[in-house]
Design a protein around this motif. Structure first.
Motif, PDB file in Angstrom:
ATOM      1  N   GLY A 135       0.807  -1.224   0.000  1.00  0.00           N
ATOM      2  CA  GLY A 135       0.000   0.000   0.000  1.00  0.00           C
ATOM      3  C   GLY A 135       0.834   1.265   0.000  1.00  0.00           C
ATOM      4  O   GLY A 135       0.295   2.366   0.037  1.00  0.00           O
ATOM      5  N   ALA A 161      -2.875  -1.705  -3.296  1.00  0.00           N
ATOM      6  CA  ALA A 161      -2.838  -0.256  -3.079  1.00  0.00           C
ATOM      7  C   ALA A 161      -4.101   0.462  -3.536  1.00  0.00           C
ATOM      8  O   ALA A 161      -4.051   1.615  -3.932  1.00  0.00           O
ATOM      9  N   SER A 164      -4.524   4.028  -2.206  1.00  0.00           N
ATOM     10  CA  SER A 164      -3.241   4.672  -1.892  1.00  0.00           C
ATOM     11  C   SER A 164      -3.040   5.845  -2.834  1.00  0.00           C
ATOM     12  O   SER A 164      -3.615   5.877  -3.922  1.00  0.00           O
TER      13      SER A 164
END
Ligand SMILES: *Cc1c(COP(=O)(O)O)cnc(C)c1O
Length: 377
Positions: A135, A161, A164
């Motif tokens: 992430g 992710a 993110s």
């Protein structure tokens, strides 16, 4: 106290009614493959990430595979990636006939070391495949610049992710936060249940701003052709996202920012409680907004600590115990032991602790307490 690595049932219970209604609507609709929910989810994920197109596919692995194919990458081409990731990242490159070129990692971020990418580029290099591991975003400013200079595609593996962000600064714009997956030519997500946006089964998506790539991806996921006219122009696959999964994911997408915030709070608490313990907590560079899909610490006493925590009822996991270049399937590719020392070193030291949005603060306190007492003894 028993602390599992992950408990997916808590999240389900928090949105049980909504999920049931969404699934029920699909069941009653009679439309189970590539229906209105897949289309809506594609638009919603694209909007969430600030890009034009989303293409739902059967898994994160297929998102990567179809991405490579949609860019025309194959036999004779080289693709640069990291050896410290889930095996699928490298496997798909090999499976489509291209050559994987591993570049060692930055031990702080666990991500591909952007400083070492340029020296791995050859006349055969077609693409760079960065992975936003756990992430934490790769330094995309630098990576995109290199890709531009050498005219290479960028395929982001954003499986870990979703949500993110990376701070991108260009000459003509102020700094701006961009979602992982939205910065390269294509970005790949996995909806595997343990990911930040997880379904109740397999699923994945590719996002892109390029209309042509989106069109090719939509062909590749349905056998490379048009199921109305039965004419096939490409060698495609059966790789569709289920309508039921899409309906579930649409419900969950509404909560994903809240859940990421809850992950962040747990990570912040871990960081604080472990600040005076001799372990390295995850780094978060100023260009990265971490989504803590995984919370990974580093210690040379990893195996002993893991055993100690296990005996205290705390489940942990090693992501990943062996770098990909030392896996059996890659042993004959010219990367021996000590060839990518940072990855090999990190594999000996990483330990991932329980983290999920619903993880209790008292559990984090308990885990931190046990880690502390391990080092005191
Ligand atoms: C989970 C994951 C994948 C594969 O996703 P699936 O949906 O399981 O196929 C690929 N890359 C990374 C980094 C992952 O974590």
């Amino acid at each position: 106290m028993q602390v599992p690595l992950l408990d997916l049932t808590k999240q389900y219970r928090s949105i049980q009614e909504e999920i049931r209604e969404a699934v029920e609507r699909v069941l009653k609709s009679g439309h189970y493959i590539l229906g209105p929910n897949v289309e809506a989810l594609e638009e919603e994920v694209a909007a969430y990430c600030g890009v034009s197109y989303g293409v739902g596919v059967a898994s994160g692995t297929d998102a990567l595979r179809l991405s490579l194919l949609s860019l025309g990458i194959g036999e004779g081409d080289e693709v640069i990636t990291t050896p410290f990731t889930f095996i699928a990242t490298a496997q798909v490159i090999t499976q489509i006939g291209a050559t994987v070129v591993f570049v060692d990692i930055d031990e702080d971020t666990f991500n591909i070391d952007v400083d070492r990418v340029e020296q791995a580029i050859t006349s055969k290099t077609k693409a760079i495949l960065p992975v936003h591991l756990f992430g934490h975003s790769v330094d995309m400013n630098r990576l995109l610049e290199i890709a531009k200079n050498y005219n290479l595609f960028v395929i982001e593996d954003a499986a870990q992710a979703f949500g993110s962000e990376c701070n991108i600064h260009t000459q003509d714009s102020l700094n701006s936060w961009r979602k992982a997956g939205s910065m390269g030519d294509v970005g790949c997500f996995s909806f595997f249940p343990t990911k930040n946006l997880g379904g109740f089964g397999d699923g994945g998506m590719v996002i892109t701003n390029n209309k042509d790539i989106a069109r090719r991806l939509k062909l590749l996921r349905v056998h490379g052709g048009n199921s109305t006219s039965y004419s096939y122009d490409a060698l495609g696959y059966n790789s569709r996202l289920d309508e039921i999964q899409a309906a579930i994911l649409r419900v969950k997408l509404k909560y994903v920012d809240k859940w990421i915030k809850m992950r962040e709070e747990k990570a912040t608490l871990y960081n604080r409680l472990l600040s005076d313990v001799p372990v390295k907590t995850p780094c978060c560079k100023s260009y990265s907004r971490h989504s803590f899909c995984v919370y990974t610490i580093k210690t040379p006493l990893r195996d002993k600590l893991r055993e100690y925590l296990k005996n205290s009822g705390i489940a942990t996991k090693i992501y990943y115990p062996v770098p990909i270049h030392l896996q059996k399937i890659y042993r004959d590719k010219g990367y021996g032991k000590y060839s990518l020392p940072s990855s090999e070193n990190i594999c000996q030291r990483v330990l991932s602790l329980p983290i999920y949005p619903e993880l209790g603060e008292e559990q984090v306190f308990y885990i931190a307490e046990k880690i502390k007492s391990f080092f005191e003894n």
